[in-house]
Write a protein that holds these residues in place. Structure first.
Motif, PDB file in Angstrom:
ATOM      1  N   ILE A  73       0.863  -1.177   0.000  1.00  0.00           N
ATOM      2  CA  ILE A  73       0.000   0.000   0.000  1.00  0.00           C
ATOM      3  C   ILE A  73       0.901   1.229   0.000  1.00  0.00           C
ATOM      4  CG2 ILE A  73      -1.844   1.253   1.170  1.00  0.00           C
ATOM      5  CD1 ILE A  73      -2.780  -1.404   2.354  1.00  0.00           C
ATOM      6  N   HIS A  74       0.542   2.194  -0.812  1.00  0.00           N
ATOM      7  CA  HIS A  74       1.367   3.388  -0.974  1.00  0.00           C
ATOM      8  C   HIS A  74       0.491   4.632  -1.043  1.00  0.00           C
ATOM      9  CE1 HIS A  74       4.584   5.980  -2.316  1.00  0.00           C
ATOM     10  NE2 HIS A  74       3.924   6.272  -3.415  1.00  0.00           N
ATOM     11  N   THR A  75       0.989   5.721  -0.485  1.00  0.00           N
ATOM     12  CA  THR A  75       0.320   7.017  -0.558  1.00  0.00           C
ATOM     13  C   THR A  75       0.935   7.804  -1.712  1.00  0.00           C
ATOM     14  OG1 THR A  75      -0.151   7.092   1.807  1.00  0.00           O
ATOM     15  CG2 THR A  75      -0.085   9.199   0.653  1.00  0.00           C
ATOM     16  N   PRO A  76       0.257   7.893  -2.858  1.00  0.00           N
ATOM     17  CA  PRO A  76       0.832   8.622  -3.990  1.00  0.00           C
ATOM     18  C   PRO A  76       0.612  10.134  -3.915  1.00  0.00           C
ATOM     19  CG  PRO A  76      -1.216   7.616  -4.651  1.00  0.00           C
ATOM     20  CD  PRO A  76      -0.969   7.203  -3.223  1.00  0.00           C
ATOM     21  N   GLU A  77      -0.470  10.528  -3.266  1.00  0.00           N
ATOM     22  CA  GLU A  77      -0.777  11.949  -3.111  1.00  0.00           C
ATOM     23  C   GLU A  77      -1.724  12.121  -1.935  1.00  0.00           C
ATOM     24  OE1 GLU A  77      -3.432  13.447  -6.431  1.00  0.00           O
ATOM     25  OE2 GLU A  77      -2.644  11.634  -7.372  1.00  0.00           O
ATOM     26  N   LYS A  78      -1.959  13.370  -1.560  1.00  0.00           N
ATOM     27  CA  LYS A  78      -2.749  13.629  -0.361  1.00  0.00           C
ATOM     28  C   LYS A  78      -4.131  12.991  -0.446  1.00  0.00           C
ATOM     29  CE  LYS A  78      -4.356  18.161  -1.887  1.00  0.00           C
ATOM     30  NZ  LYS A  78      -4.376  19.578  -1.617  1.00  0.00           N
ATOM     31  N   HIS A  79      -4.543  12.428   0.674  1.00  0.00           N
ATOM     32  CA  HIS A  79      -5.862  11.809   0.841  1.00  0.00           C
ATOM     33  C   HIS A  79      -6.104  10.605  -0.072  1.00  0.00           C
ATOM     34  CE1 HIS A  79      -6.897  15.189   3.380  1.00  0.00           C
ATOM     35  NE2 HIS A  79      -6.654  16.030   2.388  1.00  0.00           N
ATOM     36  N   LYS A  80      -5.023  10.020  -0.622  1.00  0.00           N
ATOM     37  CA  LYS A  80      -5.180   8.877  -1.515  1.00  0.00           C
ATOM     38  C   LYS A  80      -4.217   7.770  -1.116  1.00  0.00           C
ATOM     39  CE  LYS A  80      -6.760  11.461  -5.508  1.00  0.00           C
ATOM     40  NZ  LYS A  80      -6.559  11.773  -6.913  1.00  0.00           N
ATOM     41  N   ALA A  81      -4.635   6.540  -1.370  1.00  0.00           N
ATOM     42  CA  ALA A  81      -3.763   5.384  -1.165  1.00  0.00           C
ATOM     43  C   ALA A  81      -4.069   4.361  -2.257  1.00  0.00           C
ATOM     44  CB  ALA A  81      -3.975   4.769   0.209  1.00  0.00           C
ATOM     45  N   THR A  82      -3.017   3.713  -2.722  1.00  0.00           N
ATOM     46  CA  THR A  82      -3.164   2.681  -3.737  1.00  0.00           C
ATOM     47  C   THR A  82      -2.765   1.350  -3.123  1.00  0.00           C
ATOM     48  OG1 THR A  82      -2.601   4.270  -5.466  1.00  0.00           O
ATOM     49  CG2 THR A  82      -2.478   1.934  -6.050  1.00  0.00           C
ATOM     50  N   ILE A  83      -3.614   0.352  -3.326  1.00  0.00           N
ATOM     51  CA  ILE A  83      -3.327  -1.004  -2.866  1.00  0.00           C
ATOM     52  C   ILE A  83      -2.888  -1.806  -4.087  1.00  0.00           C
ATOM     53  CG2 ILE A  83      -4.249  -3.101  -1.808  1.00  0.00           C
ATOM     54  CD1 ILE A  83      -6.417  -1.269  -0.524  1.00  0.00           C
ATOM     55  N   TYR A  84      -1.680  -2.329  -4.019  1.00  0.00           N
ATOM     56  CA  TYR A  84      -1.140  -3.181  -5.072  1.00  0.00           C
ATOM     57  C   TYR A  84      -1.194  -4.612  -4.550  1.00  0.00           C
ATOM     58  CZ  TYR A  84       0.764   1.256  -6.713  1.00  0.00           C
ATOM     59  OH  TYR A  84       0.905   2.554  -7.141  1.00  0.00           O
ATOM     60  N   ALA A  85      -1.710  -5.534  -5.359  1.00  0.00           N
ATOM     61  CA  ALA A  85      -1.848  -6.911  -4.879  1.00  0.00           C
ATOM     62  C   ALA A  85      -1.763  -7.913  -6.019  1.00  0.00           C
ATOM     63  CB  ALA A  85      -3.181  -7.070  -4.147  1.00  0.00           C
ATOM     64  N   TRP A  86      -1.295  -9.100  -5.643  1.00  0.00           N
ATOM     65  CA  TRP A  86      -1.257 -10.258  -6.539  1.00  0.00           C
ATOM     66  C   TRP A  86      -1.556 -11.504  -5.738  1.00  0.00           C
ATOM     67  CZ3 TRP A  86       4.049  -9.875  -9.511  1.00  0.00           C
ATOM     68  CH2 TRP A  86       3.861  -9.242 -10.746  1.00  0.00           C
ATOM     69  N   ASN A  87      -2.152 -12.474  -6.387  1.00  0.00           N
ATOM     70  CA  ASN A  87      -2.331 -13.780  -5.758  1.00  0.00           C
ATOM     71  C   ASN A  87      -1.100 -14.641  -6.043  1.00  0.00           C
ATOM     72  OD1 ASN A  87      -2.625 -14.791  -8.385  1.00  0.00           O
ATOM     73  ND2 ASN A  87      -4.855 -14.912  -8.248  1.00  0.00           N
ATOM     74  N   GLU A  88      -1.151 -15.912  -5.690  1.00  0.00           N
ATOM     75  CA  GLU A  88       0.013 -16.785  -5.886  1.00  0.00           C
ATOM     76  C   GLU A  88       0.323 -17.033  -7.363  1.00  0.00           C
ATOM     77  OE1 GLU A  88      -2.401 -20.962  -5.143  1.00  0.00           O
ATOM     78  OE2 GLU A  88      -1.252 -20.046  -3.517  1.00  0.00           O
ATOM     79  N   ASP A  89      -0.630 -16.769  -8.251  1.00  0.00           N
ATOM     80  CA  ASP A  89      -0.410 -16.911  -9.692  1.00  0.00           C
ATOM     81  C   ASP A  89       0.073 -15.609 -10.331  1.00  0.00           C
ATOM     82  OD1 ASP A  89      -1.319 -19.579  -9.650  1.00  0.00           O
ATOM     83  OD2 ASP A  89      -3.410 -18.906  -9.850  1.00  0.00           O
ATOM     84  N   LEU A  90       0.438 -14.633  -9.480  1.00  0.00           N
ATOM     85  CA  LEU A  90       0.902 -13.323  -9.932  1.00  0.00           C
ATOM     86  C   LEU A  90      -0.148 -12.614 -10.778  1.00  0.00           C
ATOM     87  CD1 LEU A  90       4.607 -14.211 -10.828  1.00  0.00           C
ATOM     88  CD2 LEU A  90       3.643 -13.553  -8.618  1.00  0.00           C
ATOM     89  N   ARG A  91      -1.384 -12.669 -10.277  1.00  0.00           N
ATOM     90  CA  ARG A  91      -2.515 -12.029 -10.940  1.00  0.00           C
ATOM     91  C   ARG A  91      -3.380 -11.334  -9.911  1.00  0.00           C
ATOM     92  NH1 ARG A  91      -6.091 -15.883 -12.850  1.00  0.00           N
ATOM     93  NH2 ARG A  91      -7.185 -14.211 -13.907  1.00  0.00           N
ATOM     94  N   LEU A  92      -4.114 -10.358 -10.370  1.00  0.00           N
ATOM     95  CA  LEU A  92      -5.146  -9.722  -9.556  1.00  0.00           C
ATOM     96  C   LEU A  92      -6.434  -9.839 -10.352  1.00  0.00           C
ATOM     97  CD1 LEU A  92      -5.996  -8.039  -7.068  1.00  0.00           C
ATOM     98  CD2 LEU A  92      -5.566  -5.996  -8.459  1.00  0.00           C
ATOM     99  N   THR A  93      -7.328 -10.685  -9.875  1.00  0.00           N
ATOM    100  CA  THR A  93      -8.586 -10.886 -10.593  1.00  0.00           C
ATOM    101  C   THR A  93      -9.490  -9.677 -10.394  1.00  0.00           C
ATOM    102  OG1 THR A  93      -9.711 -11.941  -8.742  1.00  0.00           O
ATOM    103  CG2 THR A  93      -8.432 -13.389 -10.215  1.00  0.00           C
ATOM    104  N   ASP A  94     -10.429  -9.507 -11.292  1.00  0.00           N
ATOM    105  CA  ASP A  94     -11.396  -8.407 -11.161  1.00  0.00           C
ATOM    106  C   ASP A  94     -12.189  -8.550  -9.865  1.00  0.00           C
ATOM    107  OD1 ASP A  94     -10.571  -7.326 -13.560  1.00  0.00           O
ATOM    108  OD2 ASP A  94     -12.201  -8.226 -14.735  1.00  0.00           O
ATOM    109  N   LYS A  95     -12.518  -9.793  -9.522  1.00  0.00           N
ATOM    110  CA  LYS A  95     -13.267 -10.039  -8.291  1.00  0.00           C
ATOM    111  C   LYS A  95     -12.452  -9.628  -7.066  1.00  0.00           C
ATOM    112  CE  LYS A  95     -15.538 -13.560  -5.542  1.00  0.00           C
ATOM    113  NZ  LYS A  95     -15.818 -14.970  -5.333  1.00  0.00           N
TER     114      LYS A  95
END
Length: 163
Positions: free
Chosen positions: A23-45
């Motif tokens: 998780i990273h704060t790119p700018e004020k009042h915002k945070a981005t969650i970066y994630a992957w499963n064990e298959d190195l994917r992030l499903t839409d669900k």
């Protein structure tokens, strides 16, 4: 207080199948969650569930977005660095407040005294003063900023005036 480390721990506990979470704060009042499963994917669900979880259960004063983990490079998210155990433990406290932040920094930098000055909510900027008993080297100042950024809330930044 919703720090990065506490929020990452909460996400990993809620979504144990996600092997990579940052998780990273790119700018004020915002945070981005970066994630992957064990298959190195992030499903839409998973992305939708993460966003819903973050919006409902993580630090409430932040706009969250979710991206695939490989975007940390594209978005130029700083690399994780070695963090003292004292900072990690402080950042994971659910009852952390400004006094806990000051106490942690003062323990790590015993040659001075950190004090809270003000919080500018519009700019999401926390101001501190550090009254040193000796001249600080640049690497010590950089370390203090690094540690403070781990123990302030997501979506916030800080400024320290050194005396």
């Amino acid at each position: 207080m919703g720090t990065r480390l506490l929020s990452e721990q909460l996400v990993k506990n809620r979504f144990p199948h996600l092997k990579y979470v940052r998780i990273h704060t790119p700018e004020k009042h915002k945070a981005t969650i970066y994630a992957w499963n064990e298959d190195l994917r992030l499903t839409d669900k998973d992305a939708a569930c993460l966003l819903q979880y973050a919006s409902g259960y993580l630090y409430p004063y932040v706009y969250y977005q979710v991206k695939a983990y490989h975007m940390v490079q594209t978005d130029r998210v700083p690399l994780e660095h070695d963090i003292p155990e004292a900072v990690i433990q402080t950042a994971k406290r659910r009852n952390l407040n400004q006094y806990g932040i000051i106490e942690a920094i003062n323990r790590l930098f015993p040659f001075g005294q950190l004090s809270f000055v003000k919080y500018d909510a519009a700019e999401s900027l926390i101001y501190f003063d550090f009254y040193a008993t000796r001249s600080l080297q640049n690497r010590e100042k950089e370390a203090m900023y690094s540690y403070l950024n781990e123990i302030i809330p997501l979506g916030s930044f800080c400024e320290v005036t050194f005396y």
